[in-house]
Motif scaffolding. Structure first.
Motif, PDB file in Angstrom:
ATOM      1  N   VAL B 295       0.847  -1.198   0.000  1.00 23.68           N
ATOM      2  CA  VAL B 295       0.000   0.000   0.000  1.00 23.68           C
ATOM      3  C   VAL B 295       0.884   1.250   0.000  1.00 23.68           C
ATOM      4  CG1 VAL B 295      -1.718   1.306   1.318  1.00 23.68           C
ATOM      5  CG2 VAL B 295      -1.931  -1.180   1.112  1.00 23.68           C
ATOM      6  N   GLY B 296       1.942   1.218   0.806  1.00 24.05           N
ATOM      7  CA  GLY B 296       2.854   2.360   0.867  1.00 24.05           C
ATOM      8  C   GLY B 296       3.505   2.630  -0.478  1.00 24.05           C
ATOM      9  N   GLN B 297       3.932   1.555  -1.131  1.00 25.95           N
ATOM     10  CA  GLN B 297       4.547   1.713  -2.461  1.00 25.95           C
ATOM     11  C   GLN B 297       3.544   2.330  -3.432  1.00 25.95           C
ATOM     12  OE1 GLN B 297       7.918   0.803  -3.434  1.00 25.95           O
ATOM     13  NE2 GLN B 297       7.178   2.265  -4.966  1.00 25.95           N
ATOM     14  N   ALA B 298       2.315   1.852  -3.376  1.00 24.62           N
ATOM     15  CA  ALA B 298       1.287   2.379  -4.287  1.00 24.62           C
ATOM     16  C   ALA B 298       1.039   3.857  -4.020  1.00 24.62           C
ATOM     17  CB  ALA B 298      -0.008   1.585  -4.121  1.00 24.62           C
ATOM     18  N   CYS B 299       1.077   4.233  -2.751  1.00 21.46           N
ATOM     19  CA  CYS B 299       0.870   5.647  -2.403  1.00 21.46           C
ATOM     20  C   CYS B 299       2.005   6.489  -2.971  1.00 21.46           C
ATOM     21  CB  CYS B 299       0.768   5.793  -0.884  1.00 21.46           C
ATOM     22  SG  CYS B 299       0.498   7.491  -0.356  1.00 21.46           S
ATOM     23  N   LEU B 300       3.235   6.018  -2.801  1.00 21.17           N
ATOM     24  CA  LEU B 300       4.378   6.762  -3.351  1.00 21.17           C
ATOM     25  C   LEU B 300       4.272   6.859  -4.871  1.00 21.17           C
ATOM     26  CD1 LEU B 300       7.433   5.461  -1.282  1.00 21.17           C
ATOM     27  CD2 LEU B 300       6.290   7.689  -1.139  1.00 21.17           C
ATOM     28  N   ASP B 301       3.888   5.778  -5.505  1.00 23.13           N
ATOM     29  CA  ASP B 301       3.784   5.767  -6.969  1.00 23.13           C
ATOM     30  C   ASP B 301       2.673   6.682  -7.479  1.00 23.13           C
ATOM     31  OD1 ASP B 301       5.787   3.941  -7.014  1.00 23.13           O
ATOM     32  OD2 ASP B 301       4.506   2.190  -7.325  1.00 23.13           O
ATOM     33  N   SER B 302       1.685   6.946  -6.623  1.00 25.44           N
ATOM     34  CA  SER B 302       0.492   7.648  -7.102  1.00 25.44           C
ATOM     35  C   SER B 302       0.719   9.133  -7.355  1.00 25.44           C
ATOM     36  CB  SER B 302      -0.632   7.520  -6.081  1.00 25.44           C
ATOM     37  OG  SER B 302      -0.391   8.386  -4.985  1.00 25.44           O
ATOM     38  N   ASP B 303       1.724   9.709  -6.646  1.00 25.22           N
ATOM     39  CA  ASP B 303       1.968  11.137  -6.804  1.00 25.22           C
ATOM     40  C   ASP B 303       0.883  12.010  -6.189  1.00 25.22           C
ATOM     41  OD1 ASP B 303       4.397  11.606  -7.730  1.00 25.22           O
ATOM     42  OD2 ASP B 303       3.803  12.420  -9.673  1.00 25.22           O
ATOM     43  N   ALA B 304      -0.114  11.409  -5.553  1.00 25.83           N
ATOM     44  CA  ALA B 304      -1.154  12.203  -4.885  1.00 25.83           C
ATOM     45  C   ALA B 304      -0.751  12.404  -3.425  1.00 25.83           C
ATOM     46  CB  ALA B 304      -2.486  11.467  -4.966  1.00 25.83           C
ATOM     47  N   SER B 305      -1.462  13.290  -2.737  1.00 27.14           N
ATOM     48  CA  SER B 305      -1.236  13.400  -1.298  1.00 27.14           C
ATOM     49  C   SER B 305      -1.708  12.102  -0.648  1.00 27.14           C
ATOM     50  CB  SER B 305      -2.021  14.585  -0.735  1.00 27.14           C
ATOM     51  OG  SER B 305      -3.405  14.329  -0.815  1.00 27.14           O
ATOM     52  N   VAL B 306      -1.246  11.866   0.585  1.00 34.25           N
ATOM     53  CA  VAL B 306      -1.672  10.659   1.302  1.00 34.25           C
ATOM     54  C   VAL B 306      -3.193  10.672   1.434  1.00 34.25           C
ATOM     55  CG1 VAL B 306      -1.443   9.292   3.408  1.00 34.25           C
ATOM     56  CG2 VAL B 306       0.492  10.671   2.601  1.00 34.25           C
ATOM     57  N   PHE B 307      -3.719  11.849   1.737  1.00 36.84           N
ATOM     58  CA  PHE B 307      -5.168  11.966   1.913  1.00 36.84           C
ATOM     59  C   PHE B 307      -5.907  11.623   0.619  1.00 36.84           C
ATOM     60  CE2 PHE B 307      -9.014  14.723   1.920  1.00 36.84           C
ATOM     61  CZ  PHE B 307      -9.711  14.052   2.914  1.00 36.84           C
ATOM     62  N   ASP B 308      -5.439  12.180  -0.480  1.00 37.36           N
ATOM     63  CA  ASP B 308      -6.116  11.904  -1.758  1.00 37.36           C
ATOM     64  C   ASP B 308      -5.977  10.438  -2.163  1.00 37.36           C
ATOM     65  OD1 ASP B 308      -7.091  14.390  -1.992  1.00 37.36           O
ATOM     66  OD2 ASP B 308      -5.698  15.080  -3.547  1.00 37.36           O
ATOM     67  N   PHE B 309      -4.807   9.886  -1.925  1.00 40.28           N
ATOM     68  CA  PHE B 309      -4.614   8.461  -2.214  1.00 40.28           C
ATOM     69  C   PHE B 309      -5.588   7.626  -1.380  1.00 40.28           C
ATOM     70  CE2 PHE B 309      -2.610   4.446  -0.890  1.00 40.28           C
ATOM     71  CZ  PHE B 309      -2.499   3.825  -2.125  1.00 40.28           C
ATOM     72  N   THR B 310      -5.738   8.004  -0.115  1.00 43.73           N
ATOM     73  CA  THR B 310      -6.645   7.275   0.770  1.00 43.73           C
ATOM     74  C   THR B 310      -8.083   7.344   0.244  1.00 43.73           C
ATOM     75  OG1 THR B 310      -5.218   7.760   2.638  1.00 43.73           O
ATOM     76  CG2 THR B 310      -7.458   7.137   3.163  1.00 43.73           C
ATOM     77  N   LEU B 311      -8.479   8.540  -0.184  1.00 44.72           N
ATOM     78  CA  LEU B 311      -9.835   8.687  -0.714  1.00 44.72           C
ATOM     79  C   LEU B 311     -10.032   7.876  -1.995  1.00 44.72           C
ATOM     80  CD1 LEU B 311     -10.706  12.512  -0.535  1.00 44.72           C
ATOM     81  CD2 LEU B 311     -11.368  10.677   1.029  1.00 44.72           C
ATOM     82  N   ALA B 312      -9.057   7.991  -2.885  1.00 43.31           N
ATOM     83  CA  ALA B 312      -9.254   7.411  -4.216  1.00 43.31           C
ATOM     84  C   ALA B 312      -9.031   5.903  -4.228  1.00 43.31           C
ATOM     85  CB  ALA B 312      -8.303   8.078  -5.216  1.00 43.31           C
ATOM     86  N   SER B 313      -8.084   5.428  -3.447  1.00 46.74           N
ATOM     87  CA  SER B 313      -7.678   4.025  -3.607  1.00 46.74           C
ATOM     88  C   SER B 313      -7.991   3.131  -2.419  1.00 46.74           C
ATOM     89  CB  SER B 313      -6.172   3.950  -3.864  1.00 46.74           C
ATOM     90  OG  SER B 313      -5.846   4.701  -5.004  1.00 46.74           O
ATOM     91  N   LEU B 314      -8.242   3.707  -1.255  1.00 47.81           N
ATOM     92  CA  LEU B 314      -8.420   2.845  -0.079  1.00 47.81           C
ATOM     93  C   LEU B 314      -9.822   2.912   0.507  1.00 47.81           C
ATOM     94  CD1 LEU B 314      -5.082   3.502   1.906  1.00 47.81           C
ATOM     95  CD2 LEU B 314      -5.477   1.963  -0.014  1.00 47.81           C
ATOM     96  N   SER B 315     -10.644   3.892   0.079  1.00 45.02           N
ATOM     97  CA  SER B 315     -11.904   4.091   0.789  1.00 45.02           C
ATOM     98  C   SER B 315     -13.110   3.559   0.020  1.00 45.02           C
ATOM     99  CB  SER B 315     -12.132   5.561   1.070  1.00 45.02           C
ATOM    100  OG  SER B 315     -11.084   6.048   1.846  1.00 45.02           O
TER     101      SER B 315
END
Ligand SMILES: Cc1cc2nc3c(=O)[nH]c(=O)nc-3n(C[C@H](O)[C@H](O)[C@H](O)COP(=O)(O)OP(=O)(O)OC[C@H]3O[C@@H](n4cnc5c(N)ncnc54)[C@H](O)[C@@H]3O)c2cc1C
Lengths: 382, 315
Positions: B295-315
Motif C-alpha cells: 500500500v505504501g509503495q502504491a501511495c508513493l507511486d500515485s503522486d497524490a497526497s496521502v489523503f487523496d490516495f486514501t480517498l481514491a484508492s483505499l476508501s
C-alpha cells in the motif's frame, strides 16, 4: 455491546462539494509552511472564517431560516475533512460550527436562535466552551462556578480554565451550578450563554509548550446575566453537555490532527527514495486513515439520522487520537534512519512541533482514560 | 431474502459442523462438506445464470464472517469467493483454496489447519493452475495428477488472503464477545473482574481493534466487485483492509487470554479455537507488513497526497 460499525458511503451531493472546497482553498491558500498548517484547528483567522461563511460552509447543516445552508451532516463532513487536509486555519468558527450552534438550535430560545445563529453562519460570531475548571477536569460534574438567580436574571461567579479561544471570541457556553452543592454531582448544573464583553470578566491567555496561546483562564466576578442566558432547562446541563459531546468526539478533526506532518514526510519520501521500512510505515498509516475515516463517517450517518451515538463516538475518538499520536511516533523512528532528512528543516520543524503537542489530542474533549471508561460502559462492563 | 435471513439460515449449520469437529474424534469432513454443498450457500455470490444467489461480496459478507465467527473447519469462504471469482470453478462443487507450491508434488493452502480440501489454486509462472490434492501431512497437500490451467486473471494471493481476513474479522467478533461475557461472569475479590478499571481499559482497547477490523472487512468486501464473469479486486483497498485486520489479531489475542486467566489456555474451553485461528491467520497469505508495504509503495507511486490516495484508492 456497542453495535458494530456499518460502512456508509458519501452521497453524491456531498462528494460534489469536494471540488468546490478545493477551488475555494486555491483562492484562500493556507500557510505554505507545513509546521504552520499543522496548527490547523488551532489557527485563528477571522477573515478566513468570514469567507467560508459567505460560501455557506459555516453552520452548513443548520436550517435555512437561521442562516444555515440546510445541508446534510455528510456535506459538512466533506467540507471539514477538506479544510483539515489542507491545514486551513479553522479555529475561529470551529467550536460554534461544531457544537455551540447545534446546541443553540436544540435548546436555545427562539429569540437567541434568531439573534445568534445567522451570525454564526456568517462566520462572524465565535464561541468557546466553558466546561473545565481548576478543580473540575475529568470530573466535570464537580464544577463550582455558580450562577445565582437575582431580580435581573443570573449572577455569575467563579472561573473556567483551559478555555480555547476565550481571549478572541464573543460568547462562552458555560456549564455552571445553578442549584445544590458540590456533592450533588450531575444534579443542579445548567448551561449559560455568557457574552464575554460583559463587565466583571477577566481573560488571561495561557501559553502552551510550543509557545502558542490558544487556551485561557477566565474569571467571573459578579457578572450579571439576563434571564435569557439560561440555555435549555435549569438543571438539565449535564444531559445537554453529554449530548453535545457526541458532536465533539467523532468528526474528522479527531483523525486529521497530524496530517500536515504525514503529507510533508510523504513528499520528502518521494524526493529522497526511502526504503522498505518507510513504505511499510506509509502503507500502515494510510490504511489506518482509511478505516478511521470510514468509522467517523459511520457516526456521521447516525448523527444525520438524529441519533446521539455518544459511546460509538467515544470509541472513534479514542482510536483516532491514538492514530494522530502514532504518526509523530512512527515517523520520528523512520525519519531518524536517514541522515539526509535532518537537512530538511520544514520536515524536522513539523515533526518537532507535532511530537511535542500531540499529547493534547487525547486530553481535549475528554481524556483517553475517560473515553475508555465510556467504552467499557457501552460494552456492559460498568 | 435479506442479508440477515441468509445468515440466520446457515449459521446453525456452521456452528454444528464446528462443534462436531472439536467434539468428535472421527470428524467426517467429506460428509460435512456435502452438507454445505446441499445448502447451495457455496453459490452465494454466483450469478443467477450459474444457479447462484447473485449476492455482491458486500451482501455476502455477514455469511463469510460467520464462518470465522463459528470457527468453521472447512474452506467455505475460500471456496465461495473462488467460485465468485471464476464461476466455472463451481462446476463440480469441490472444496477449494488458494495455495502455494512447496516441494515438488506438494503444496500448502494459505490457511494451514484445513482438515479437508479437494483442489488448490496455485499461481505459477505460466498463470493460475488448479491442482487436485489429497492427503494433508500437517498442512502439506499432495498434488494429484497434472494441474489444469485456470482461466482467471485475478490476483490469487490477494483473494486468498482476503478470504482468510474476512473470516478473521468474524473470529475477532467472537473473541470479543467471549471476553466480555467472561469478564462479566468471573468473580474475584467479591466482584466480577470486569468491574476493575485495569481490565475495562484493556477491553476497551480490544473493542477498538475489533471494531476497526469489522470496518476493514466491509472496506475489503466493497473492493471486491462482482460481475457476471467473475470478481475484480480493487487491489490497494483490499490489501489495506487485510493489513488492518491482520494487525488487530495479536493485540486482541493477548488481551483475550489475559482476561480469561488459566481457563483460557485449557483444551476444553473454546477460546483457543479462535485465538489459534487468529494467530495463524495473521501470517497466512502474508502478515500486515507485507500488505502495508504494498500500500505504501502504491501511495508513493500515485503522486497524490496521502489523503487523496486514501480517498481514491483505499476508501
Ligand atoms: C489544548 C486543550 C484545549 C482545551 N480546551 C478546552 C476548552 O475549550 N474548554 C474546556 O472546558 N476545556 C478545555 N480543555 C480541558 C480538557 O477538557 C481537560 O484537560 C480534560 O478534561 C482533562 O482534565 P485535566 O486536564 O484536569 O486532567 P485530569 O482530569 O486531572 O486528569 C489527569 C489524568 O488522570 C486521569 N484520570 C482522571 N480521572 C480518572 C478516572 N476516574 N479514572 C482514570 N483516570 C483518570 C486522566 O485520564 C489523566 O490521565 C482543553 C485541554 C487542552 C489540552
Amino acid at each position: 455491546m456497542i453495535p458494530w460499525p456499518q460502512r456508509q458511503t458519501l452521497p453524491a451531493s456531498a462528494e460534489a462539494l469536494r471540488d468546490e472546497v478545493r477551488d475555494f482553498l486555491a483562492a484562500h491558500p493556507p500557510a505554505p509552511a507545513a509546521d504552520i498548517r499543522a496548527r490547523s484547528w488551532m489557527g485563528f483567522d477571522a477573515d478566513f472564517s468570514r469567507a467560508l461563511g459567505q460560501r455557506g460552509w459555516v453552520g452548513l447543516s443548520l436550517p435555512r431560516e437561521y442562516g444555515g445552508a440546510g445541508g446534510s451532516a455528510f456535506e459538512r463532513f466533506v467540507v471539514l475533512e477538506e479544510l483539515l487536509a489542507a491545514g486551513a486555519p479553522v479555529s475561529a468558527h470551529w467550536i460554534a460550527d461544531r457544537q455551540s450552534a447545534p446546541l443553540l438550535l436544540r435548546y436555545g430560545s427562539e429569540s437567541l436562535r434568531q439573534e445568534l445563529l445567522p451570525r454564526i453562519c456568517a462566520g462572524e460570531v465565535y464561541f468557546c466552551i466553558g466546561m473545565s475548571e481548576p478543580g473540575a477536569g475529568s470530573d466535570l460534574a464537580s464544577v463550582s462556578t455558580r450562577a445565582t438567580r437575582n431580580d435581573q436574571g443570573w449572577l455569575l461567579n467563579g472561573s473556567k480554565l483551559w478555555t480555547t479561544n476565550a481571549d478572541r471570541c464573543h460568547y462562552m457556553i458555560a456549564l455552571v451550578r445553578t442549584s445544590g452543592q458540590h456533592g450533588d454531582r450531575q444534579q443542579g448544573l445548567s448551561q449559560m450563554l455568557v457574552d464575554l464583553s460583559l463587565p466583571g470578566i477577566t481573560v488571561r491567555p495561557i501559553r502552551d509548550l510550543a509557545g502558542d496561546a490558544h487556551f485561557n483562564e477566565v474569571f467571573f466576578d459578579n457578572v450579571q446575566l439576563t434571564e435569557e442566558a439560561l440555555i435549555g432547562a435549569e438543571g438539565d446541563g449535564w444531559q445537554q453537555v453529554t449530548a453535545e459531546l457526541a458532536f465533539e468526539r467523532s468528526g474528522p478533526e479527531r483523525i486529521m490532527s497530524s496530517i500536515a506532518l504525514l503529507e510533508c514526510w510523504c513528499a520528502w519520501l518521494r524526493r529522497s527514495g526511502g526504503g522498505s521500512a518507510d513504505r511499510r510505515a506509509l502503507g500502515e498509516l494510510a490504511s489506518r486513515l482509511a478505516v478511521l475515516r470510514s468509522m467517523s463517517l459511520a457516526i456521521t450517518a447516525q448523527l444525520e439520522q438524529g441519533e446521539s451515538p455518544v459511546i460509538p463516538a467515544a470509541l472513534v475518538k479514542d482510536l483516532g487520537t491514538g492514530f494522530e499520536q502514532d504518526i509523530p511516533d512512527t515517523l520520528a523512528d523512520v525519519i531518524g534512519r536517514h541522515d539526509d532528512a535532518f537537512a530538511d528543516e520544514e520536515l524536522m520543524r513539523t515533526l518537532a512541533y507535532t511530537a511535542m503537542v500531540c499529547p493534547i489530542y487525547s486530553l481535549r474533549g475528554g481524556t483517553r482514560e475517560i473515553l475508555r471508561g465510556l467504552i467499557a460502559r457501552g460494552m456492559g462492563l460498568r | 431474502m435479506s442479508d440477515s435471513l441468509f445468515l440466520d439460515s446457515i449459521k446453525p449449520l456452521f456452528a454444528d459442523i464446528s462443534e462436531r469437529f472439536s467434539g468428535e474424534s472421527q470428524f467426517d469432513a467429506a460428509g460435512a462438506w456435502s452438507e454445505l454443498v446441499a445448502t447451495g450457500f457455496l453459490r452465494l455470490m454466483l450469478p443467477e445464470q450459474d444457479e447462484g444467489a447473485g449476492l455482491d461480496v458486500t451482501e455476502g459478507l455477514p455469511v463469510l464472517m460467520a464462518a470465522g465467527y463459528c470457527a468453521l473447519p472447512l474452506p467455505y469462504a475460500e471456496t465461495a469467493l473462488l467460485y465468485a471469482a471464476q464461476p466455472t470453478l463451481a462446476a463440480d462443487d469441490q472444496a477449494l483454496a488458494v495455495g502455494l507450491s512447496t516441494t515438488a508434488g506438494r503444496a500448502k493452502a494459505l490457511r494451514q489447519d484445513l482438515p479437508y480440501l479437494q483442489a488448490l489454486l496455485l499461481d505459477t509462472a505460466g498463470g493460475a493452475e488448479r491442482a487436485a490434492v489429497s492427503d494433508s501431512d500437517s498442512g502439506n497437500w499432495t498434488l494429484q495428477g497434472i494441474p489444469s490451467p485456470c482461466e482467471t486473471t485475478i490476483n490469487l494471493q490477494l483473494l486468498g488472503t482476503a478470504a482468510e481476513c474476512l473470516q478473521l474479522a468474524g473470529a475477532l467478533q467472537r473473541v470479543l464477545e467471549l471476553t466480555v461475557d467472561y469478564a462479566n461472569t468471573r468473580q474475584q475479590f467479591g466482584r466480577p473482574i470486569g468491574k476493575y478499571q485495569a481490565l475495562q481499559q484493556q477491553i476497551s482497547v480490544m473493542t477498538g481493534h475489533c471494531h476497526s477490523a469489522v470496518m476493514a472487512a466491509q472496506l475489503a468486501a466493497s473492493g471486491m466487485q462482482r460481475s457476471d464473469t467473475g470478481l475484480s479486486l480493487d487491489h490497494h483497498r483490499v490489501a489495506a483492509a487485510c493489513g488492518m485486520i491482520k494487525a488487530a489479531c495479536q493485540p486482541v489475542v493477548s488481551t483475550a487470554h489475559a482476561v480469561h486467566g488459566a481457563i483460557g489456555v485449557t483444551e476444553e474451553y473454546e477460546l483457543h479455537h479462535y485465538t489459534r485461528r487468529l494467530l495463524a491467520g495473521r501470517v497466512a497469505g502474508g502478515s500486515e507488513s507485507r500488505w502495508f508495504e504494498q500500500v505504501g509503495q502504491a501511495c508513493l507511486d500515485s503522486d497524490a497526497s496521502v489523503f487523496d490516495f486514501t480517498l481514491a484508492s483505499l476508501s
